[in-house]
Design a protein around this motif. Structure first.
Motif, PDB file in Angstrom:
ATOM      1  N   LEU A   1      17.195  41.749 -51.625  1.00 47.43           N
ATOM      2  CA  LEU A   1      15.734  41.711 -51.572  1.00 47.43           C
ATOM      3  C   LEU A   1      15.285  41.290 -50.176  1.00 47.43           C
ATOM      4  CD1 LEU A   1      13.070  41.964 -53.185  1.00 47.43           C
ATOM      5  CD2 LEU A   1      13.284  39.505 -53.639  1.00 47.43           C
ATOM      6  N   LEU A   2      14.385  42.054 -49.605  1.00 44.65           N
ATOM      7  CA  LEU A   2      13.932  41.798 -48.239  1.00 44.65           C
ATOM      8  C   LEU A   2      12.865  40.708 -48.244  1.00 44.65           C
ATOM      9  CD1 LEU A   2      14.076  42.462 -45.257  1.00 44.65           C
ATOM     10  CD2 LEU A   2      12.424  44.294 -45.644  1.00 44.65           C
ATOM     11  N   THR A   3      13.287  39.511 -47.827  1.00 43.68           N
ATOM     12  CA  THR A   3      12.373  38.383 -47.627  1.00 43.68           C
ATOM     13  C   THR A   3      12.311  38.128 -46.123  1.00 43.68           C
ATOM     14  OG1 THR A   3      14.179  36.779 -47.707  1.00 43.68           O
ATOM     15  CG2 THR A   3      13.096  37.330 -49.819  1.00 43.68           C
ATOM     16  N   PRO A   4      11.357  37.338 -45.655  1.00 40.82           N
ATOM     17  CA  PRO A   4      11.327  37.038 -44.216  1.00 40.82           C
ATOM     18  C   PRO A   4      12.636  36.397 -43.720  1.00 40.82           C
ATOM     19  CG  PRO A   4       9.209  36.517 -45.189  1.00 40.82           C
ATOM     20  CD  PRO A   4      10.135  36.852 -46.335  1.00 40.82           C
ATOM     21  N   GLU A   5      13.224  35.501 -44.511  1.00 43.64           N
ATOM     22  CA  GLU A   5      14.489  34.887 -44.101  1.00 43.64           C
ATOM     23  C   GLU A   5      15.622  35.915 -44.074  1.00 43.64           C
ATOM     24  OE1 GLU A   5      17.687  31.574 -45.596  1.00 43.64           O
ATOM     25  OE2 GLU A   5      15.570  31.107 -45.891  1.00 43.64           O
ATOM     26  N   GLU A   6      15.646  36.817 -45.043  1.00 45.63           N
ATOM     27  CA  GLU A   6      16.690  37.858 -45.066  1.00 45.63           C
ATOM     28  C   GLU A   6      16.532  38.795 -43.879  1.00 45.63           C
ATOM     29  OE1 GLU A   6      20.153  39.259 -46.043  1.00 45.63           O
ATOM     30  OE2 GLU A   6      19.226  37.733 -47.295  1.00 45.63           O
ATOM     31  N   TRP A   7      15.310  39.071 -43.464  1.00 38.09           N
ATOM     32  CA  TRP A   7      15.036  39.898 -42.283  1.00 38.09           C
ATOM     33  C   TRP A   7      15.688  39.253 -41.059  1.00 38.09           C
ATOM     34  CZ3 TRP A   7      14.113  44.552 -40.958  1.00 38.09           C
ATOM     35  CH2 TRP A   7      13.389  44.918 -39.835  1.00 38.09           C
ATOM     36  N   VAL A   8      15.533  37.942 -40.913  1.00 35.19           N
ATOM     37  CA  VAL A   8      16.161  37.216 -39.800  1.00 35.19           C
ATOM     38  C   VAL A   8      17.675  37.265 -39.950  1.00 35.19           C
ATOM     39  CG1 VAL A   8      16.444  34.947 -38.708  1.00 35.19           C
ATOM     40  CG2 VAL A   8      14.157  35.722 -39.426  1.00 35.19           C
ATOM     41  N   ARG A   9      18.176  36.993 -41.156  1.00 35.52           N
ATOM     42  CA  ARG A   9      19.620  36.968 -41.392  1.00 35.52           C
ATOM     43  C   ARG A   9      20.261  38.299 -41.012  1.00 35.52           C
ATOM     44  NH1 ARG A   9      19.456  35.750 -46.463  1.00 35.52           N
ATOM     45  NH2 ARG A   9      19.328  33.510 -46.096  1.00 35.52           N
ATOM     46  N   GLN A  10      19.638  39.418 -41.393  1.00 35.62           N
ATOM     47  CA  GLN A  10      20.212  40.733 -41.088  1.00 35.62           C
ATOM     48  C   GLN A  10      20.166  41.025 -39.588  1.00 35.62           C
ATOM     49  OE1 GLN A  10      22.066  42.488 -43.143  1.00 35.62           O
ATOM     50  NE2 GLN A  10      21.693  40.775 -44.532  1.00 35.62           N
ATOM     51  N   HIS A  11      19.162  40.537 -38.901  1.00 32.81           N
ATOM     52  CA  HIS A  11      19.129  40.682 -37.441  1.00 32.81           C
ATOM     53  C   HIS A  11      20.238  39.854 -36.793  1.00 32.81           C
ATOM     54  CE1 HIS A  11      15.262  42.718 -37.803  1.00 32.81           C
ATOM     55  NE2 HIS A  11      15.377  43.036 -36.532  1.00 32.81           N
ATOM     56  N   VAL A  12      20.470  38.664 -37.301  1.00 29.94           N
ATOM     57  CA  VAL A  12      21.544  37.826 -36.756  1.00 29.94           C
ATOM     58  C   VAL A  12      22.891  38.508 -36.974  1.00 29.94           C
ATOM     59  CG1 VAL A  12      22.773  35.624 -36.959  1.00 29.94           C
ATOM     60  CG2 VAL A  12      20.266  35.655 -36.927  1.00 29.94           C
ATOM     61  N   VAL A  13      23.115  39.074 -38.147  1.00 25.83           N
ATOM     62  CA  VAL A  13      24.377  39.783 -38.412  1.00 25.83           C
ATOM     63  C   VAL A  13      24.561  40.915 -37.405  1.00 25.83           C
ATOM     64  CG1 VAL A  13      25.567  41.313 -40.051  1.00 25.83           C
ATOM     65  CG2 VAL A  13      24.573  39.155 -40.851  1.00 25.83           C
ATOM     66  N   GLN A  14      23.517  41.706 -37.180  1.00 25.29           N
ATOM     67  CA  GLN A  14      23.627  42.816 -36.217  1.00 25.29           C
ATOM     68  C   GLN A  14      23.830  42.290 -34.797  1.00 25.29           C
ATOM     69  OE1 GLN A  14      24.074  46.013 -37.017  1.00 25.29           O
ATOM     70  NE2 GLN A  14      24.066  45.172 -39.089  1.00 25.29           N
ATOM     71  N   PHE A  15      23.202  41.189 -34.454  1.00 26.30           N
ATOM     72  CA  PHE A  15      23.395  40.543 -33.150  1.00 26.30           C
ATOM     73  C   PHE A  15      24.869  40.168 -32.972  1.00 26.30           C
ATOM     74  CE2 PHE A  15      23.635  36.388 -30.952  1.00 26.30           C
ATOM     75  CZ  PHE A  15      23.198  36.762 -29.685  1.00 26.30           C
ATOM     76  N   LEU A  16      25.468  39.585 -33.995  1.00 27.19           N
ATOM     77  CA  LEU A  16      26.893  39.205 -33.920  1.00 27.19           C
ATOM     78  C   LEU A  16      27.793  40.430 -33.774  1.00 27.19           C
ATOM     79  CD1 LEU A  16      27.011  36.520 -36.755  1.00 27.19           C
ATOM     80  CD2 LEU A  16      26.948  36.107 -34.283  1.00 27.19           C
ATOM     81  N   LEU A  17      27.498  41.468 -34.551  1.00 27.89           N
ATOM     82  CA  LEU A  17      28.318  42.679 -34.534  1.00 27.89           C
ATOM     83  C   LEU A  17      28.144  43.479 -33.244  1.00 27.89           C
ATOM     84  CD1 LEU A  17      27.698  43.920 -38.188  1.00 27.89           C
ATOM     85  CD2 LEU A  17      29.814  42.896 -37.303  1.00 27.89           C
ATOM     86  N   GLN A  18      26.897  43.715 -32.848  1.00 31.92           N
ATOM     87  CA  GLN A  18      26.617  44.646 -31.755  1.00 31.92           C
ATOM     88  C   GLN A  18      26.553  44.002 -30.379  1.00 31.92           C
ATOM     89  OE1 GLN A  18      23.639  47.663 -32.559  1.00 31.92           O
ATOM     90  NE2 GLN A  18      23.782  47.263 -34.752  1.00 31.92           N
ATOM     91  N   GLU A  19      26.031  42.787 -30.304  1.00 31.59           N
ATOM     92  CA  GLU A  19      25.883  42.154 -28.982  1.00 31.59           C
ATOM     93  C   GLU A  19      27.075  41.277 -28.630  1.00 31.59           C
ATOM     94  OE1 GLU A  19      23.264  43.524 -27.631  1.00 31.59           O
ATOM     95  OE2 GLU A  19      22.595  44.190 -29.617  1.00 31.59           O
ATOM     96  N   LYS A  20      27.633  40.612 -29.631  1.00 29.46           N
ATOM     97  CA  LYS A  20      28.704  39.635 -29.380  1.00 29.46           C
ATOM     98  C   LYS A  20      30.082  40.147 -29.787  1.00 29.46           C
ATOM     99  CE  LYS A  20      26.111  36.668 -27.455  1.00 29.46           C
ATOM    100  NZ  LYS A  20      26.341  36.367 -26.040  1.00 29.46           N
ATOM    101  N   ASN A  21      30.143  41.337 -30.360  1.00 32.79           N
ATOM    102  CA  ASN A  21      31.410  41.994 -30.730  1.00 32.79           C
ATOM    103  C   ASN A  21      32.259  41.196 -31.716  1.00 32.79           C
ATOM    104  OD1 ASN A  21      30.891  44.204 -28.971  1.00 32.79           O
ATOM    105  ND2 ASN A  21      31.511  42.904 -27.258  1.00 32.79           N
ATOM    106  N   TYR A  22      31.621  40.481 -32.624  1.00 29.35           N
ATOM    107  CA  TYR A  22      32.361  39.740 -33.640  1.00 29.35           C
ATOM    108  C   TYR A  22      32.795  40.743 -34.715  1.00 29.35           C
ATOM    109  CZ  TYR A  22      30.647  35.317 -31.679  1.00 29.35           C
ATOM    110  OH  TYR A  22      30.374  34.251 -30.871  1.00 29.35           O
TER     111      TYR A  22
END
Length: 150
Positions: free
Chosen positions: A32-53
């Motif tokens: 379910l897309l909540t404001p906190e989940e919106w942030v969480r999914q951006h953080v996940v993509q940041f880790l995957l795409q920007e930081k190569n985790y």
């Protein structure tokens, strides 16, 4: 949803019973897309795409026990040897990051012992490295990339 201070990422959405859900690559399901989940999914993509985790080292929303209380962390990243590398606390954009937010992640980290901490409400991001010897955290400009972790 509100524009956040992250690079632009592509997400999958679905609408069911007038509720919007976003696909979580780590949990492999729509959430379910909540404001906190919106942030969480951006953080996940940041880790995957920007930081190569690597995706296989990231864990999202699991239960931990702290002083007989059941809590739930937002995101953790493990080292290849299984040690905890990074603990992340996500807040909705309208939630101000305060000392209490850092106290919360510090309490979680008493149990988890991550080397790095990140706190984000999508608009402001804080990165810290733990100094276990002196029982404090040191603020950093950014997180290390996965291949540069210490």
């Amino acid at each position: 949803m509100q524009k956040l201070h992250f690079p632009k990422y592509t997400f999958r959405f679905k609408n069911s019973e007038n509720k919007i859900a976003i696909f979580d690559e780590i949990r492999k399901k729509f959430i379910l897309l909540t404001p906190e989940e919106w942030v969480r999914q951006h953080v996940v993509q940041f880790l995957l795409q920007e930081k190569n985790y690597p995706k296989s080292y990231i864990n999202v929303e699991k239960i931990i026990k702290i002083n007989s209380l059941i809590k739930r962390y937002d995101i953790v990243v493990y080292q290849p040897n299984g040690d905890l590398f990074l603990l992340i606390e996500c807040k909705a954009p309208e939630v101000k990051i305060t000392q209490e937010t850092f106290n919360q992640i510090a309490r979680y980290n008493l149990v988890l012992n991550a080397k790095y901490l990140m706190v984000s409400n999508g608009l402001n991001h804080y990165f810290c490295q733990m100094d276990f010897e002196n029982e404090k955290y040191v603020f950093l400009e950014e997180l290390p990339n996965f291949e540069n972790r210490i």
